[in-house]
Enzyme design. Structure first.
Site, PDB file in Angstrom:
ATOM      1  N   GLU A  81      -3.354  -4.204  16.018  1.00 19.77           N
ATOM      2  CA  GLU A  81      -2.144  -4.456  14.857  1.00 19.77           C
ATOM      3  C   GLU A  81      -0.736  -4.533  14.976  1.00 19.77           C
ATOM      4  O   GLU A  81      -0.291  -3.326  14.844  1.00 19.77           O
ATOM      5  CB  GLU A  81      -3.333  -4.969  13.872  1.00 19.77           C
ATOM      6  CG  GLU A  81      -2.537  -5.779  12.743  1.00 19.77           C
ATOM      7  CD  GLU A  81      -3.461  -5.906  11.185  1.00 19.77           C
ATOM      8  OE1 GLU A  81      -4.506  -5.566  11.586  1.00 19.77           O
ATOM      9  OE2 GLU A  81      -2.456  -5.850  10.184  1.00 19.77           O
TER      10      GLU A  81
ATOM     11  N   GLU B 141      -9.936  -1.571   6.634  1.00 23.65           N
ATOM     12  CA  GLU B 141      -8.910  -0.965   7.076  1.00 23.65           C
ATOM     13  C   GLU B 141      -9.280   0.973   6.802  1.00 23.65           C
ATOM     14  O   GLU B 141      -9.573   0.862   5.337  1.00 23.65           O
ATOM     15  CB  GLU B 141      -7.130  -0.915   6.580  1.00 23.65           C
ATOM     16  CG  GLU B 141      -6.615  -2.596   7.075  1.00 23.65           C
ATOM     17  CD  GLU B 141      -5.669  -3.032   6.441  1.00 23.65           C
ATOM     18  OE1 GLU B 141      -5.243  -3.975   6.402  1.00 23.65           O
ATOM     19  OE2 GLU B 141      -5.300  -2.192   4.986  1.00 23.65           O
TER      20      GLU B 141
ATOM     21  N   ARG C 221      -7.496   3.772  -5.069  1.00 29.28           N
ATOM     22  CA  ARG C 221      -6.326   3.242  -6.118  1.00 29.28           C
ATOM     23  C   ARG C 221      -6.504   1.228  -6.299  1.00 29.28           C
ATOM     24  O   ARG C 221      -5.829   0.490  -7.342  1.00 29.28           O
ATOM     25  CB  ARG C 221      -4.785   3.072  -5.350  1.00 29.28           C
ATOM     26  CG  ARG C 221      -4.369   2.508  -4.326  1.00 29.28           C
ATOM     27  CD  ARG C 221      -2.748   2.577  -4.251  1.00 29.28           C
ATOM     28  NE  ARG C 221      -2.859   3.346  -3.410  1.00 29.28           N
ATOM     29  CZ  ARG C 221      -1.202   3.136  -2.802  1.00 29.28           C
ATOM     30  NH1 ARG C 221      -0.695   2.726  -2.703  1.00 29.28           N
ATOM     31  NH2 ARG C 221      -1.061   4.856  -2.389  1.00 29.28           N
TER      32      ARG C 221
ATOM     33  N   THR D 264       1.049   0.407   3.349  1.00 31.97           N
ATOM     34  CA  THR D 264       1.284   1.325   4.279  1.00 31.97           C
ATOM     35  C   THR D 264       3.159   1.280   5.676  1.00 31.97           C
ATOM     36  O   THR D 264       3.259   0.192   5.249  1.00 31.97           O
ATOM     37  CB  THR D 264       0.256   0.340   5.226  1.00 31.97           C
ATOM     38  OG1 THR D 264      -0.523   0.356   4.927  1.00 31.97           O
ATOM     39  CG2 THR D 264      -0.082   1.478   6.588  1.00 31.97           C
TER      40      THR D 264
ATOM     41  N   ARG E 193      -8.165   3.055   0.420  1.00 28.70           N
ATOM     42  CA  ARG E 193      -7.829   4.404   0.070  1.00 28.70           C
ATOM     43  C   ARG E 193      -8.405   5.475  -0.036  1.00 28.70           C
ATOM     44  O   ARG E 193      -9.446   5.349  -0.889  1.00 28.70           O
ATOM     45  CB  ARG E 193      -6.584   4.222   0.121  1.00 28.70           C
ATOM     46  CG  ARG E 193      -5.235   2.904   0.562  1.00 28.70           C
ATOM     47  CD  ARG E 193      -4.184   3.489  -0.638  1.00 28.70           C
ATOM     48  NE  ARG E 193      -3.261   2.704  -0.215  1.00 28.70           N
ATOM     49  CZ  ARG E 193      -2.012   2.585   1.109  1.00 28.70           C
ATOM     50  NH1 ARG E 193      -2.233   4.100   0.704  1.00 28.70           N
ATOM     51  NH2 ARG E 193      -1.625   1.855   1.850  1.00 28.70           N
TER      52      ARG E 193
ATOM     53  N   ASP F  84      -7.353  -6.253  -1.132  1.00 24.69           N
ATOM     54  CA  ASP F  84      -6.943  -5.170  -2.425  1.00 24.69           C
ATOM     55  C   ASP F  84      -6.532  -5.625  -3.481  1.00 24.69           C
ATOM     56  O   ASP F  84      -6.836  -4.545  -4.589  1.00 24.69           O
ATOM     57  CB  ASP F  84      -5.610  -4.347  -1.400  1.00 24.69           C
ATOM     58  CG  ASP F  84      -6.434  -3.515   0.076  1.00 24.69           C
ATOM     59  OD1 ASP F  84      -7.523  -4.228  -0.075  1.00 24.69           O
ATOM     60  OD2 ASP F  84      -5.823  -3.631   1.216  1.00 24.69           O
ATOM     61  N   HIS F  85      -5.829  -6.119  -3.506  1.00 26.69           N
ATOM     62  CA  HIS F  85      -5.190  -6.700  -4.477  1.00 26.69           C
ATOM     63  C   HIS F  85      -5.263  -7.207  -6.546  1.00 26.69           C
ATOM     64  O   HIS F  85      -4.588  -7.276  -6.572  1.00 26.69           O
ATOM     65  CB  HIS F  85      -3.172  -7.168  -4.090  1.00 26.69           C
ATOM     66  CG  HIS F  85      -2.509  -5.938  -3.898  1.00 26.69           C
ATOM     67  ND1 HIS F  85      -2.097  -4.848  -4.216  1.00 26.69           N
ATOM     68  CD2 HIS F  85      -1.596  -5.671  -2.346  1.00 26.69           C
ATOM     69  CE1 HIS F  85      -1.600  -3.829  -3.415  1.00 26.69           C
ATOM     70  NE2 HIS F  85      -1.459  -5.221  -1.939  1.00 26.69           N
TER      71      HIS F  85
ATOM     72  N   HIS G 204       1.297  -7.176   7.709  1.00 30.53           N
ATOM     73  CA  HIS G 204       2.074  -6.690   6.662  1.00 30.53           C
ATOM     74  C   HIS G 204       3.510  -6.931   6.446  1.00 30.53           C
ATOM     75  O   HIS G 204       3.825  -7.714   7.341  1.00 30.53           O
ATOM     76  CB  HIS G 204       2.595  -4.953   6.988  1.00 30.53           C
ATOM     77  CG  HIS G 204       2.921  -4.250   6.008  1.00 30.53           C
ATOM     78  ND1 HIS G 204       3.715  -4.298   5.123  1.00 30.53           N
ATOM     79  CD2 HIS G 204       2.428  -3.620   5.511  1.00 30.53           C
ATOM     80  CE1 HIS G 204       4.035  -3.431   4.245  1.00 30.53           C
ATOM     81  NE2 HIS G 204       2.108  -2.821   3.868  1.00 30.53           N
TER      82      HIS G 204
ATOM     83  N   HIS H  62      -8.393  -2.535   2.125  1.00 36.99           N
ATOM     84  CA  HIS H  62      -8.520  -0.774   2.436  1.00 36.99           C
ATOM     85  C   HIS H  62      -9.195  -0.167   1.610  1.00 36.99           C
ATOM     86  O   HIS H  62      -8.894   0.001   0.645  1.00 36.99           O
ATOM     87  CB  HIS H  62      -7.019  -1.075   2.804  1.00 36.99           C
ATOM     88  CG  HIS H  62      -6.073   0.309   3.147  1.00 36.99           C
ATOM     89  ND1 HIS H  62      -4.590   0.706   3.061  1.00 36.99           N
ATOM     90  CD2 HIS H  62      -6.962   1.663   3.646  1.00 36.99           C
ATOM     91  CE1 HIS H  62      -4.504   1.714   4.129  1.00 36.99           C
ATOM     92  NE2 HIS H  62      -5.675   2.306   3.882  1.00 36.99           N
TER      93      HIS H  62
ATOM     94  N   ASN I  50      -6.398 -10.598   3.323  1.00 37.26           N
ATOM     95  CA  ASN I  50      -6.270  -8.759   2.601  1.00 37.26           C
ATOM     96  C   ASN I  50      -6.539  -8.593   0.792  1.00 37.26           C
ATOM     97  O   ASN I  50      -5.665  -9.157   0.629  1.00 37.26           O
ATOM     98  CB  ASN I  50      -5.370  -8.098   2.647  1.00 37.26           C
ATOM     99  CG  ASN I  50      -5.581  -6.714   2.660  1.00 37.26           C
ATOM    100  OD1 ASN I  50      -5.957  -6.582   1.070  1.00 37.26           O
ATOM    101  ND2 ASN I  50      -4.924  -5.840   3.110  1.00 37.26           N
TER     102      ASN I  50
HETATM  103  N1  PXP Z   1      -2.472  -5.340   7.988  1.00 41.59           N
HETATM  104  C1  PXP Z   1      -2.564  -3.894   7.403  1.00 41.59           C
HETATM  105  C2  PXP Z   1      -2.847  -3.243   9.011  1.00 41.59           C
HETATM  106  C3  PXP Z   1      -2.683  -3.118   6.199  1.00 41.59           C
HETATM  107  O1  PXP Z   1      -2.190  -1.776   5.975  1.00 41.59           O
HETATM  108  C4  PXP Z   1      -1.642  -4.092   5.415  1.00 41.59           C
HETATM  109  C5  PXP Z   1      -1.355  -3.801   3.611  1.00 41.59           C
HETATM  110  O2  PXP Z   1      -2.380  -2.968   3.198  1.00 41.59           O
HETATM  111  C6  PXP Z   1      -1.945  -5.778   5.139  1.00 41.59           C
HETATM  112  C7  PXP Z   1      -2.170  -6.483   6.801  1.00 41.59           C
HETATM  113  C8  PXP Z   1      -1.738  -6.798   4.487  1.00 41.59           C
HETATM  114  O3  PXP Z   1       0.151  -6.319   4.181  1.00 41.59           O
HETATM  115  P1  PXP Z   1       0.587  -7.213   2.837  1.00 41.59           P
HETATM  116  O4  PXP Z   1      -0.894  -7.261   1.394  1.00 41.59           O
HETATM  117  O5  PXP Z   1       2.106  -6.914   3.178  1.00 41.59           O
HETATM  118  O6  PXP Z   1       0.357  -8.718   3.421  1.00 41.59           O
END
Ligand code: PXP
Length: 238
Positions: free
Chosen positions: A151, A70, A49, A101, A45, A9-10, A192, A43, A7
């Site tokens: 998931e 996502e 963000r 989430t 959103r 996102d960050h 997560h 994701h 992921n």
């Molecule tokens: N899976 C889902 C469905 C999520 O919503 C997220 C967080 O956006 C993740 C995995 C990844 O979580 P983390 O960033 O805590 O590894």
């Protein structure tokens, strides 16, 4: 071997802190794949963000990037998904004020809405998944609604492991959920809050096909780089 979805996102969170183009999530997606990721998760959103519409468009256009989008369960997001045609969609709950989430979907409350969305995505041959708590009841409903995958939210067990608390009850819940989902021929993913320790614990359970990890991988990459971090995670999930 369990597949690893990274992921990113960050990466966008850091990029957005300066409102410019660096670091580029698209480049991170390509680099993560080159480093051994099986797929890329983003994701989109409601408040944009981190990942934005342009990121989604650019990444989904490159069909060499297996993309897992996502998204919240609403008509607007469905339209965006259908327009961009990602390989996979995972429906997640979304609250404006949450930092991340916080739990799985409330399937009972949103049955009709989720059914309609899954149906449209399934027809387009987009692999569908529901982000749920590890509960037998939620797996039963996921099957009823037509999800191809679930998931399982691993936030709780990840926190217990990090705090060195007893996680046996939560692990049992996850194990039972995995067994039941496999029985119903639903593919099981997990995600997560996962880090090296959580991946080590959960990869011992048979029947999980994919881990989706974001925050830890991007954070750890500050010290060791994306390539090394992904390699370390992969060592744990062999
Ligand atoms: N899976 C889902 C469905 C999520 O919503 C997220 C967080 O956006 C993740 C995995 C990844 O979580 P983390 O960033 O805590 O590894």
């Amino acid at each position: 071997m369990i597949r690893l979805g990274v992921n990113i996102d960050h990466v966008a969170t850091i990029r957005n802190a300066r409102g410019e183009n660096h670091p580029d999530p698209y480049k991170a997606a390509e680099f993560a794949l080159k480093s051994g990721a099986s797929s890329i998760t983003i994701h989109l959103r409601e408040d944009r963000r981190h990942i934005n519409d342009k990121d989604l468009k650019r990444i989904s256009k490159n069909k060499k990037i297996p993309l897992n989008l996502e998204m919240a369960a609403n008509k607007k997001m469905l339209k965006i998904a259908l327009n961009n045609n990602p390989n996979f969609v995972c429906i997640v709950p979304e609250k404006r004020k949450e930092i991340t989430t916080e739990g799985g979907l409330n399937l009972k409350k949103n049955k009709k809405k989720i059914y309609i969305i899954l149906n449209k995505l399934n027809k387009k041959k987009i692999r569908t998944s529901l982000f749920i708590n590890p509960s037998i009841n939620d797996i039963m409903i996921s099957k009823e609604l037509g999800a191809k995958c679930v998931e399982l939210h691993t936030g709780k067990i990840s926190n217990l492991i990090k705090k060195k608390l007893n996680y046996n009850d939560e692990l049992k819940k996850i194990k039972n959920a995995v067994i039941y989902a496999n029985k119903l021929k639903i593919e099981v993913h997990a995600g997560h809050g996962m880090d090296y320790k959580t991946t080590r614990v959960l990869s011992k359970l048979k029947g999980i096909r994919e881990f989706n990890i974001g925050h830890f991988i991007i954070g750890e990459s500050i010290f060791f780089g994306l390539k090394k971090t992904i390699a370390n995670i992969k060592k744990n999930i062999k």
